[in-house]
Design an enzyme around this catalytic site. Structure first.
Site, PDB file in Angstrom:
ATOM      1  N   HIS A  64      53.680 -35.623 -15.504  1.00  0.00           N
ATOM      2  CA  HIS A  64      55.251 -35.740 -14.282  1.00  0.00           C
ATOM      3  C   HIS A  64      54.381 -36.116 -12.896  1.00  0.00           C
ATOM      4  O   HIS A  64      53.588 -34.953 -12.685  1.00  0.00           O
ATOM      5  CB  HIS A  64      56.326 -34.504 -14.410  1.00  0.00           C
ATOM      6  CG  HIS A  64      57.562 -35.453 -13.998  1.00  0.00           C
ATOM      7  ND1 HIS A  64      57.885 -36.127 -14.938  1.00  0.00           N
ATOM      8  CD2 HIS A  64      58.187 -35.098 -12.990  1.00  0.00           C
ATOM      9  CE1 HIS A  64      58.956 -36.940 -14.150  1.00  0.00           C
ATOM     10  NE2 HIS A  64      59.256 -36.340 -12.493  1.00  0.00           N
ATOM     11  N   ASP A 107      61.700 -32.352 -18.286  1.00  0.00           N
ATOM     12  CA  ASP A 107      60.436 -31.366 -17.663  1.00  0.00           C
ATOM     13  C   ASP A 107      61.061 -30.424 -17.057  1.00  0.00           C
ATOM     14  O   ASP A 107      60.401 -29.740 -15.504  1.00  0.00           O
ATOM     15  CB  ASP A 107      60.516 -32.598 -16.200  1.00  0.00           C
ATOM     16  CG  ASP A 107      60.466 -33.725 -17.052  1.00  0.00           C
ATOM     17  OD1 ASP A 107      61.065 -34.847 -15.980  1.00  0.00           O
ATOM     18  OD2 ASP A 107      59.911 -34.071 -18.067  1.00  0.00           O
ATOM     19  N   ASN A 148      46.519 -42.115 -17.406  1.00  0.00           N
ATOM     20  CA  ASN A 148      45.682 -40.845 -17.895  1.00  0.00           C
ATOM     21  C   ASN A 148      45.075 -40.789 -18.824  1.00  0.00           C
ATOM     22  O   ASN A 148      44.152 -39.472 -19.147  1.00  0.00           O
ATOM     23  CB  ASN A 148      47.599 -40.296 -17.703  1.00  0.00           C
ATOM     24  CG  ASN A 148      48.171 -40.539 -16.443  1.00  0.00           C
ATOM     25  OD1 ASN A 148      47.752 -39.139 -16.058  1.00  0.00           O
ATOM     26  ND2 ASN A 148      48.781 -41.162 -15.683  1.00  0.00           N
ATOM     27  N   GLU A 184      47.568 -36.986 -10.976  1.00  0.00           N
ATOM     28  CA  GLU A 184      47.404 -37.435 -12.323  1.00  0.00           C
ATOM     29  C   GLU A 184      46.453 -37.196 -12.927  1.00  0.00           C
ATOM     30  O   GLU A 184      45.889 -36.284 -13.853  1.00  0.00           O
ATOM     31  CB  GLU A 184      48.658 -38.577 -12.491  1.00  0.00           C
ATOM     32  CG  GLU A 184      49.837 -38.142 -12.290  1.00  0.00           C
ATOM     33  CD  GLU A 184      50.389 -39.850 -12.640  1.00  0.00           C
ATOM     34  OE1 GLU A 184      50.111 -40.445 -13.354  1.00  0.00           O
ATOM     35  OE2 GLU A 184      51.417 -40.151 -11.931  1.00  0.00           O
ATOM     36  N   GLY A 217      48.797 -46.438 -19.994  1.00  0.00           N
ATOM     37  CA  GLY A 217      47.135 -45.286 -20.988  1.00  0.00           C
ATOM     38  C   GLY A 217      46.653 -45.107 -19.154  1.00  0.00           C
ATOM     39  O   GLY A 217      45.421 -44.882 -19.987  1.00  0.00           O
TER      40      GLY A 217
HETATM   41  C1  GRF Z   1      52.161 -41.871 -15.271  1.00  0.00           C
HETATM   42  O1  GRF Z   1      53.159 -42.548 -13.611  1.00  0.00           O
HETATM   43  C2  GRF Z   1      52.466 -40.864 -14.978  1.00  0.00           C
HETATM   44  O2  GRF Z   1      52.946 -39.986 -14.198  1.00  0.00           O
HETATM   45  C3  GRF Z   1      53.518 -41.026 -15.681  1.00  0.00           C
HETATM   46  O3  GRF Z   1      54.004 -42.508 -16.597  1.00  0.00           O
HETATM   47  C4  GRF Z   1      53.106 -42.721 -15.756  1.00  0.00           C
HETATM   48  C5  GRF Z   1      52.542 -43.446 -17.320  1.00  0.00           C
HETATM   49  O4  GRF Z   1      51.089 -44.168 -16.629  1.00  0.00           O
HETATM   50  N1  GRF Z   1      54.501 -39.985 -16.669  1.00  0.00           N
HETATM   51  P1  GRF Z   1      49.853 -44.349 -18.143  1.00  0.00           P
HETATM   52  O5  GRF Z   1      50.142 -45.185 -18.856  1.00  0.00           O
HETATM   53  O6  GRF Z   1      49.007 -42.940 -17.755  1.00  0.00           O
HETATM   54  O7  GRF Z   1      49.134 -45.501 -17.437  1.00  0.00           O
END
Ligand code: GRF
Length: 208
Positions: free
Chosen positions: A110, A151, A14, A181, A12
């Protein structure tokens, strides 16, 4: 006010970037209505709880068939009344009933510069292993709308990061998360929340 529902599967970070963006005011006109995970042990659910955000687990293991899971997932998302659904490391295929119901209202982060290193089998660390194996000098991340492909939806934002000599997949993953990200996902939500993103002929127009 844009009602956002975030779908997660793992740590989590992101999701945390989006939460921090909303709480700091960097992401405007946005409310995180809830977080849903397919994985009961996802730390992302703990992050939601710590910030008083409604959270729920809807796992394929809870149902007799994938069809039933798809229905229940769509139902659980609908109950949170999303204007936008954000896939933040969500590792489950979004069912056609959802992509049809929320056309150009689901976005995904992504960890590559699409169309490089994306599609079936390219997720998490596998993306960075493939990039290093190919010997690319630039990596990065992409936020895109989700369609029925993997994607393949219209690209909203991208951000490049340098690949450094001696990078391991883990080191590259960390740099892409920190420098790309965690910046472009909140930014994309803010642009959408303020009506600055439109889609024509499968390509986005961004009014910054
Ligand atoms: C991230 O690397 C994102 O790009 C990919 O999955 C991962 C998720 O990481 N889709 P988090 O759960 O947000 O730490």
């Amino acid at each position: 006010m844009l009602n956002v529902v975030v779908l997660v599967s793992g740590g989590g970070t992101n999701l945390q970037a989006v939460i921090d963006g909303v709480e700091s005011g960097a992401v405007t006109n946005t409310r995180i209505a809830g977080v849903i995970s397919n994985n009961a042990g996802a730390y992302a659910l703990e992050r939601a709880r710590k910030h008083g955000i409604a959270s729920k687990c809807v796992s394929p293991k809870m149902f007799a068939s994938r069809e039933e899971f798809n229905e229940k997932l769509t139902e659980a998302v609908g109950e949170m009344e999303p204007d936008l659904i954000v896939l933040a490391g969500f590792l489950v295929v979004i069912p056609p009933i959802m992509t049809a119901k929320y056309q150009n209202r689901i976005i995904n982060i992504h960890p590559s510069l699409i169309p490089a290193f994306c599609g079936k089998g390219y997720y998490g660390l596998k993306v960075h292993e493939a990039a290093l194996s190919r010997g690319v000098k630039v990596a990065g991340a992409t936020v895109h709308f989700v369609d029925d492909g993997t994607d393949t939806g219209p690209i909203i934002l991208q951000k490049a990061v340098d690949v450094e000599d001696g990078d391991t997949p883990e080191a590259l993953q960390r740099r892409v998360m920190e420098q790309a990200e965690w910046k472009i996902l909140p930014r994309a939500i803010d642009l959408i929340a303020n009506g600055k993103v439109s889609v024509t002929d499968g390509r986005t127009e961004i009014r910054k």
